[in-house]
Design a protein around this motif. Sequence first.
Motif, mmCIF file in Angstrom:
data_model
loop_
_atom_site.group_PDB
_atom_site.id
_atom_site.type_symbol
_atom_site.label_atom_id
_atom_site.label_comp_id
_atom_site.label_asym_id
_atom_site.label_seq_id
_atom_site.Cartn_x
_atom_site.Cartn_y
_atom_site.Cartn_z
ATOM 1 N N TYR A 1 -18.069 28.455 -62.557
ATOM 2 C CA TYR A 1 -18.907 27.735 -61.580
ATOM 3 C C TYR A 1 -20.366 28.071 -61.831
ATOM 4 O O TYR A 1 -20.692 29.173 -62.287
ATOM 5 C CB TYR A 1 -18.506 28.150 -60.147
ATOM 6 C CG TYR A 1 -17.082 27.771 -59.846
ATOM 7 C CD1 TYR A 1 -16.774 26.593 -59.195
ATOM 8 C CD2 TYR A 1 -16.020 28.581 -60.279
ATOM 9 C CE1 TYR A 1 -15.449 26.227 -58.951
ATOM 10 C CE2 TYR A 1 -14.701 28.229 -60.054
ATOM 11 C CZ TYR A 1 -14.422 27.041 -59.392
ATOM 12 O OH TYR A 1 -13.117 26.681 -59.168
ATOM 13 N N PHE A 2 -21.228 27.116 -61.504
ATOM 14 C CA PHE A 2 -22.665 27.313 -61.699
ATOM 15 C C PHE A 2 -23.376 27.314 -60.344
ATOM 16 O O PHE A 2 -23.135 26.423 -59.511
ATOM 17 C CB PHE A 2 -23.259 26.175 -62.541
ATOM 18 C CG PHE A 2 -22.772 26.137 -63.980
ATOM 19 C CD1 PHE A 2 -22.293 27.283 -64.607
ATOM 20 C CD2 PHE A 2 -22.835 24.954 -64.711
ATOM 21 C CE1 PHE A 2 -21.863 27.248 -65.939
ATOM 22 C CE2 PHE A 2 -22.399 24.907 -66.034
ATOM 23 C CZ PHE A 2 -21.913 26.060 -66.656
ATOM 24 N N ALA A 3 -24.257 28.293 -60.151
ATOM 25 C CA ALA A 3 -25.050 28.377 -58.909
ATOM 26 C C ALA A 3 -26.437 28.891 -59.289
ATOM 27 O O ALA A 3 -26.737 30.076 -59.134
ATOM 28 C CB ALA A 3 -24.366 29.335 -57.928
ATOM 29 N N PHE A 4 -27.258 28.011 -59.826
ATOM 30 C CA PHE A 4 -28.596 28.460 -60.235
ATOM 31 C C PHE A 4 -29.568 27.273 -60.300
ATOM 32 O O PHE A 4 -29.161 26.121 -60.193
ATOM 33 C CB PHE A 4 -28.553 29.182 -61.590
ATOM 34 C CG PHE A 4 -27.851 28.418 -62.689
ATOM 35 C CD1 PHE A 4 -26.535 28.688 -62.991
ATOM 36 C CD2 PHE A 4 -28.520 27.438 -63.419
ATOM 37 C CE1 PHE A 4 -25.879 27.996 -64.008
ATOM 38 C CE2 PHE A 4 -27.888 26.744 -64.435
ATOM 39 C CZ PHE A 4 -26.555 27.017 -64.725
ATOM 40 N N GLY A 5 -30.837 27.622 -60.473
ATOM 41 C CA GLY A 5 -31.864 26.577 -60.620
ATOM 42 C C GLY A 5 -32.493 26.188 -59.295
ATOM 43 O O GLY A 5 -32.916 25.054 -59.115
ATOM 44 N N HIS A 6 -32.609 27.144 -58.367
ATOM 45 C CA HIS A 6 -33.093 26.809 -57.024
ATOM 46 C C HIS A 6 -34.606 26.766 -56.902
ATOM 47 O O HIS A 6 -35.137 26.517 -55.810
ATOM 48 C CB HIS A 6 -32.512 27.799 -56.000
ATOM 49 C CG HIS A 6 -31.022 27.733 -55.880
ATOM 50 N ND1 HIS A 6 -30.181 28.216 -56.848
ATOM 51 C CD2 HIS A 6 -30.232 27.226 -54.911
ATOM 52 C CE1 HIS A 6 -28.927 28.017 -56.477
ATOM 53 N NE2 HIS A 6 -28.931 27.407 -55.306
ATOM 54 N N GLY A 7 -35.302 27.026 -57.995
ATOM 55 C CA GLY A 7 -36.754 26.850 -58.025
ATOM 56 C C GLY A 7 -37.476 27.529 -56.876
ATOM 57 O O GLY A 7 -37.335 28.740 -56.657
ATOM 58 N N HIS A 8 -38.214 26.721 -56.109
ATOM 59 C CA HIS A 8 -39.054 27.252 -55.032
ATOM 60 C C HIS A 8 -38.251 27.567 -53.769
ATOM 61 O O HIS A 8 -38.836 28.013 -52.785
ATOM 62 C CB HIS A 8 -40.142 26.227 -54.675
ATOM 63 C CG HIS A 8 -41.151 26.049 -55.766
ATOM 64 N ND1 HIS A 8 -42.485 26.295 -55.598
ATOM 65 C CD2 HIS A 8 -41.005 25.658 -57.062
ATOM 66 C CE1 HIS A 8 -43.133 26.057 -56.738
ATOM 67 N NE2 HIS A 8 -42.257 25.659 -57.627
ATOM 68 N N ARG A 9 -36.953 27.287 -53.757
ATOM 69 C CA ARG A 9 -36.210 27.407 -52.494
ATOM 70 C C ARG A 9 -34.944 28.247 -52.611
ATOM 71 O O ARG A 9 -33.991 28.052 -51.860
ATOM 72 C CB ARG A 9 -35.845 26.006 -51.980
ATOM 73 C CG ARG A 9 -37.064 25.134 -51.769
ATOM 74 C CD ARG A 9 -36.712 23.736 -51.368
ATOM 75 N NE ARG A 9 -37.908 22.914 -51.372
ATOM 76 C CZ ARG A 9 -38.349 22.258 -52.442
ATOM 77 N NH1 ARG A 9 -37.695 22.317 -53.592
ATOM 78 N NH2 ARG A 9 -39.449 21.531 -52.358
ATOM 79 N N GLY A 10 -34.956 29.187 -53.538
ATOM 80 C CA GLY A 10 -33.729 29.965 -53.771
ATOM 81 C C GLY A 10 -33.351 30.850 -52.610
ATOM 82 O O GLY A 10 -32.168 31.016 -52.301
#
Length: 418
Positions: free
Chosen positions: A377-386
């Motif tokens: 599973y992938f859970a990443f790339g939240h940029g400015h709102r992680g």
Amino acid sequence: MAARAQSRDRTLVVGAGIVGICCALYLQREGISVTVVDPREPGDGCSFGNAGVLSTGGVTPEAMPGILRRVPRMLLDPLGPIAIRWSYLPRIAPWLLSYAWNSRAEKVEQISIALAQLSKEVIPAYEPLLGDAGLRDMVRKSGCLYVYESEEAFRSARPAIELRRRRGIPAEELPGEEIRQLEPDLAPIFPRAVFWPGFAHTLNPKRLTSALAEHFARRGGSIFRGEVVALERTGEEKLVAVTRGERLEAARIVVAAGAWSRPLAAMLGTRLPLDTERGYHVMLPQPGVTLRRPVLSSEGGFVMTPMEHGLRLAGTVELGGLKAPPDPKRADAILKRARRMLPGLGEAGSETWMGFRPSFPDSLPVIDRAPHQRNAYFAFGHGHRGLSFAAITGKLIAELVRGGKTSIDVAPYRAARF
Ligand SMILES: Cc1cc2nc3c(=O)[nH]c(=O)nc-3n(C[C@H](O)[C@H](O)[C@H](O)COP(=O)(O)OP(=O)(O)OC[C@H]3O[C@@H](n4cnc5c(N)ncnc54)[C@H](O)[C@@H]3O)c2cc1C
């Protein structure tokens, strides 16, 4: 806290940032045995030094219409709120093109709707985690104030304000004289402000992440110190995360390694355009002034957040990749503007920091089952709102693992959109 689970039925979460820890907690709530693996202490990556804002109105993508006109300035002003390092330009060019492509009006509307789904869940998804861990007092619900130093800056922010309104985010526009009723220590230099009453903030993002990680460990979760250098499949559909010196077998793996997730996803057969928007902070332990809530400088591109250990000035974007050293002048530029905004600002004992936001060019994260590996599973790339979207991401990952319908439609966050 470094314990080792040997169970082959466990789930391995790669990355102990706020996103990985929230995934681990939500999986644990499902009764799943979880090990988190990271070479660093929980919350020592980007989650260490963010501005702490829990953005319930984070519905505006970074690339808004007109962004292309700003690119020359990004290249020519290395201290501006958004800057591109010349040396990194060839590497980031495809990402930038996609970023510009995503700034078309109809695309912005679509992205904003996808962001709004997550924004609505910021507080509800954190509530059970904070409640269970006894950490409710780490979050303050006192709104957020965006301030503008000129009518022109306010006018150019209008499309973003209207976009938030279209998504139903409550807002109060304030003329200059009312701003200081909310924040008496601000200089009288702002003709305009917008107050967003629904926003919240944490008093310390690093302590929040480590306290949630401790709670996870107290409930039987294990945290293993190591860097995952390879992900391999074994014959029986198990996965192995290879660290320097250990082979960690697991029934499934969640990649939540923030800005470092791209090579890990590639090891699972998926190439993704993840890059980093580097951001800076200046921490002032004795600011000598008081803010009651986070205050965002529209012109400066940073937020001033009152925290338990001082005032944090955090933000700006530098497109410069994962390897280049920090540019201390960018932190100085933040401090210089803050001095003007807050007369009498105390700088004794100040500390600076740089962190790597994990960013996709469409400002949306990937929250998905890996397209070519059914037990990853992938859970990443939240940029400015992680920080804001970590808890809802954890909840969605646990729902994806459980199978069946997710509580919100995850189609906009699929890896296959690229
Ligand atoms: C200046 C600034 C201000 C910000 N302000 C806000 C804000 O106010 N609100 C908000 O919502 N967001 C904000 N953000 C964004 C937010 O901080 C990030 O989106 C968030 O921290 C990302 O969390 P993460 O868990 O994905 O990544 P990280 O916190 O970076 O965690 C990733 C972890 O993965 C580990 N890792 C990497 N590679 C491997 C590997 N191979 N094996 C094992 N582990 C690995 C790393 O060591 C790290 O601990 C801000 C960011 C910056 C820079």
